[in-house]
Design an enzyme around this catalytic site. Structure first.
Site, PDB file in Angstrom:
ATOM      1  N   PRO A  70      34.846  39.789  39.946  1.00  0.00           N
ATOM      2  CA  PRO A  70      36.026  40.222  40.284  1.00  0.00           C
ATOM      3  C   PRO A  70      36.847  39.284  41.130  1.00  0.00           C
ATOM      4  CG  PRO A  70      34.885  42.175  40.096  1.00  0.00           C
ATOM      5  CD  PRO A  70      34.420  41.042  40.996  1.00  0.00           C
ATOM      6  N   GLU A  71      37.845  38.476  40.582  1.00  0.00           N
ATOM      7  CA  GLU A  71      38.731  37.608  41.646  1.00  0.00           C
ATOM      8  C   GLU A  71      40.159  38.042  41.630  1.00  0.00           C
ATOM      9  OE1 GLU A  71      38.858  33.083  41.520  1.00  0.00           O
ATOM     10  OE2 GLU A  71      36.724  33.493  39.778  1.00  0.00           O
TER      11      GLU A  71
END
Ligand code: ZN
Length: 279
Positions: free
Chosen positions: A2-3
């Protein structure tokens, strides 16, 4: 992984679903998900009876502000594969369920994490969150904060002899910028990932800063459009994958000039670029 845009999308979803409801209890299925210094029992005892007043984000950390009787903070880092799911408690347990937090009406915030790098913290009231969640102390400014100025970025980069791509992934320079968005921002600003920070020209910094904000904003907007599905966010490519200019497009034609998109390893991470559009 996840960014920042995915974490921001999760934060917005949590703020819609989980606020002002008492945490009635919990269950920790993998002890080490609960990070030092509190034990699993202390963690569960401290958050029980609280409600979440609001969710905040710093870099890729999620911070839930807890209301009395046990104020303080609940911190979450999803790391590689963590997911926060808002479910009914009778939903079958996923294989990789690590922590369950129970709320009223049989609802549950479930932390599922295949690779087990994800962490949760309880931070007592009156204590700086950075003293418990020590990774926060090393975080740089958030790309959406007013402090993320051209001067700030120029100042941080001019001290670095690394390639710009590697520097952009350094969480002490820009908080929350990961591999996908670093590649995309470098493409949009026309800078080759291999360019040494010391060789960057001053006039390149402003387009780079603008591109970083643009690619992150676009991705958050895309996450927002599929918002009702946020519980299913896999955190891999976010919703940005299909729209990428260069990321994960090795061998495909550049959408601007038709040149073949190249790929090199920098600091152990794949970097995607167009050798004609980027200099
Ligand atoms: Zn090109």
């Amino acid at each position: 992984m996840p960014e920042l845009p995915e974490v921001e999308t999760v934060r917005r979803g949590l703020n819609q679903l989980t606020l002002s409801q008492e945490i009635t209890g919990g269950d920790v299925l993998l002890d080490r998900t609960i990070a030092y210094p509190f034990s699993v029992d202390e963690f569960l005892a401290k958050i029980k009876g609280s409600a979440i007043a609001s969710w905040h984000r710093r870099g890729k950390y999620l911070l839930a502000e807890l209301s009395p009787p046990s104020p303080g903070w609940l911190g979450v880092h999803l790391r590689m594969t963590g997911q926060l799911l808002w479910l009914q408690q009778n939903e079958p347990l996923h294989k990789h369920t690590r922590v369950r937090l129970f709320f009223g009406n049989q609802q549950e915030l479930r932390f599922v994490d295949q690779r087990t790098f994800g962490q949760m913290w309880w931070v007592p009231p009156g204590v700086p969150v950075e003293s418990i969640i020590t990774g926060l102390a090393k975080l740089a400014v958030d790309p959406f904060s007013p402090e993320f100025t051209v001067e700030y970025l120029a100042n941080k980069l001019q001290k670095s002899r690394r390639p710009i791509k590697t520097a952009l992934l350094d969480q002490s320079i820009v908080a929350g910028l990961g591999n996908i968005y670093a590649d995309e921002a470098l493409f949009k600003s026309g800078i080759l990932p291999t360019t040494l920070c010391t060789d960057l020209q001053k006039k390149q910094i402003e387009p780079l800063r603008t591109a970083i904000i643009q690619v992150l904003s676009a991705s958050i907007a895309a996450g927002g459009t599929t918002f009702s599905n946020f519980l299913n966010v896999k955190g891999v490519n976010g919703n940005y994958g299909g729209e990428a200019w260069v990321y994960n497009r090795t061998g495909e034609p550049c959408k601007v000039c038709g040149n073949v998109i190249g790929r090199i390893k920098l600091g152990g991470r794949s970097s995607h670029f167009c050798s004609q559009c980027q200099m």
